[in-house]
Scaffold this active site. Sequence first.
Site, PDB file in Angstrom:
ATOM      1  N   GLY A  76       0.963  -1.305   0.089  1.00 43.49           N
ATOM      2  CA  GLY A  76      -0.118  -0.170   0.006  1.00 43.49           C
ATOM      3  C   GLY A  76       0.804   1.228  -0.136  1.00 43.49           C
ATOM      4  O   GLY A  76       1.969   1.414  -0.621  1.00 43.49           O
ATOM      5  N   SER A  77       0.189   2.215   0.743  1.00 45.16           N
ATOM      6  CA  SER A  77       0.978   3.574   0.680  1.00 45.16           C
ATOM      7  C   SER A  77       2.303   3.724   1.262  1.00 45.16           C
ATOM      8  O   SER A  77       2.795   4.858   1.019  1.00 45.16           O
ATOM      9  CB  SER A  77      -0.028   4.570   1.125  1.00 45.16           C
ATOM     10  OG  SER A  77      -1.224   4.681   0.438  1.00 45.16           O
ATOM     11  N   THR A  78       2.958   2.720   1.826  1.00 47.87           N
ATOM     12  CA  THR A  78       4.094   2.881   2.499  1.00 47.87           C
ATOM     13  C   THR A  78       5.214   3.040   1.298  1.00 47.87           C
ATOM     14  O   THR A  78       6.332   3.681   1.452  1.00 47.87           O
ATOM     15  CB  THR A  78       4.528   1.563   3.171  1.00 47.87           C
ATOM     16  OG1 THR A  78       4.267   0.628   2.401  1.00 47.87           O
ATOM     17  CG2 THR A  78       3.780   1.766   4.540  1.00 47.87           C
ATOM     18  N   ILE A  79       4.914   2.816   0.051  1.00 48.12           N
ATOM     19  CA  ILE A  79       5.601   2.691  -1.035  1.00 48.12           C
ATOM     20  C   ILE A  79       5.709   4.260  -1.616  1.00 48.12           C
ATOM     21  O   ILE A  79       6.534   4.607  -2.386  1.00 48.12           O
ATOM     22  CB  ILE A  79       5.205   1.691  -2.178  1.00 48.12           C
ATOM     23  CG1 ILE A  79       6.208   1.455  -3.246  1.00 48.12           C
ATOM     24  CG2 ILE A  79       3.948   2.644  -2.833  1.00 48.12           C
ATOM     25  CD1 ILE A  79       6.000   0.443  -4.007  1.00 48.12           C
ATOM     26  N   LYS A  80       4.970   5.122  -1.186  1.00 46.83           N
ATOM     27  CA  LYS A  80       4.919   6.464  -1.903  1.00 46.83           C
ATOM     28  C   LYS A  80       6.074   7.343  -1.693  1.00 46.83           C
ATOM     29  O   LYS A  80       6.189   8.158  -2.338  1.00 46.83           O
ATOM     30  CB  LYS A  80       3.583   7.154  -1.115  1.00 46.83           C
ATOM     31  CG  LYS A  80       2.274   6.581  -1.649  1.00 46.83           C
ATOM     32  CD  LYS A  80       0.939   7.321  -1.195  1.00 46.83           C
ATOM     33  CE  LYS A  80      -0.458   6.709  -1.451  1.00 46.83           C
ATOM     34  NZ  LYS A  80      -1.381   6.970  -0.941  1.00 46.83           N
TER      35      LYS A  80
END
Length: 359
Positions: A76-80
């Site tokens: 999820g958004s941890t990759i942003k």
Amino acid sequence: LYLSFDVKFQLQVEAIVARWLALASKDPKRAYLKNINIVIMDPYNGDVLAMVSMGYENGVIVNDINRIFTQALSIGSTIKGATVYMGLDQGVITAGEKIKDEPIKIKETPFKKSYKNLGWVNDLQALSLSSNVYMFHIAMRLGGATYKYDEGLNIDVSAFDTMRNYYSQFGLGSLTGVDVPYEATGYKGSATLGGHLLDFAIGQYDTYTVMQLAQYISTIANGGTRIQPRLLLKATEFNSDVITYQNDVTILNVLSNKTAIERVQKGFRMCVTGGLCQIMNVVPVTVAAKTGTAETTVLDKRGNLIDSSNTLLVAYAPYVKPEVAIACGIPDAFSGIFTYENLCYRVVDDILISYFSGR
């Protein structure tokens, strides 16, 4: 053998995770929660200070650390952080550039949007408030696409390779080099529709291990140097100080765009000071962090496929000269809904409080 683990801290982490796992298992909304996975590293030398993967087996809590480097999941958004770094380094966005966060409509597909309409946000706000739409625009620009409402999206498929290459520079999707056998790299998607590139940019396409996630946040914490994690520091002869093996610090690669990595660091800090990670202000030192929720599915007891979500969190502290970088990943942390507390917050808060209160 001399290992990297801080034994006292390892036991504290195990106790914290076991307590939260026991509490979570009683929550009917967490009926399919499999395990809680934690890695804490020194971001400057790759030392794994503590590592836990706790789940229930036959009614008993078991710590199976093999899952840390073999169990891959959508993050999820941890990759942003890596997505923003890529966008800045590729020149498809500029530092401080604002993009309007509103739903995107691609022909014959559902709306793609953030958890709410955030309005005009810049790169730092996109990280602190976790804007999906900002990341979608980075992906579309990277793929050379011109977005028009409810029209098709023609993407240069080479953008998938570009994105995957950038993520690997942080340790995502590649071997971390940790000194254990059978390390997995995770699933790599093969479909190349434009919508998949947008999903890729928000951590909903390829899958990664929690060890990779720990290397990723360590790379951000130390300013852009990807270091090989290590469990074994050295070996000596029996009852002797004569060293027979030395596992030196190994640098795997260095991110070249220091301005871009500093923007990511600032965005992660803003997540704690005024964004979605404000719950982490209970920690007695300054923290930088990024949360993540990834939509997935799980089979119920009748064999029916139901909606589920992974919850994740990456963090490091203190913000200046960090001592620890931490990654938390919980597969199928809750089911049936998409707005429920990220359990990683509670676990990581307690771990960081324990660590820094003892210093």
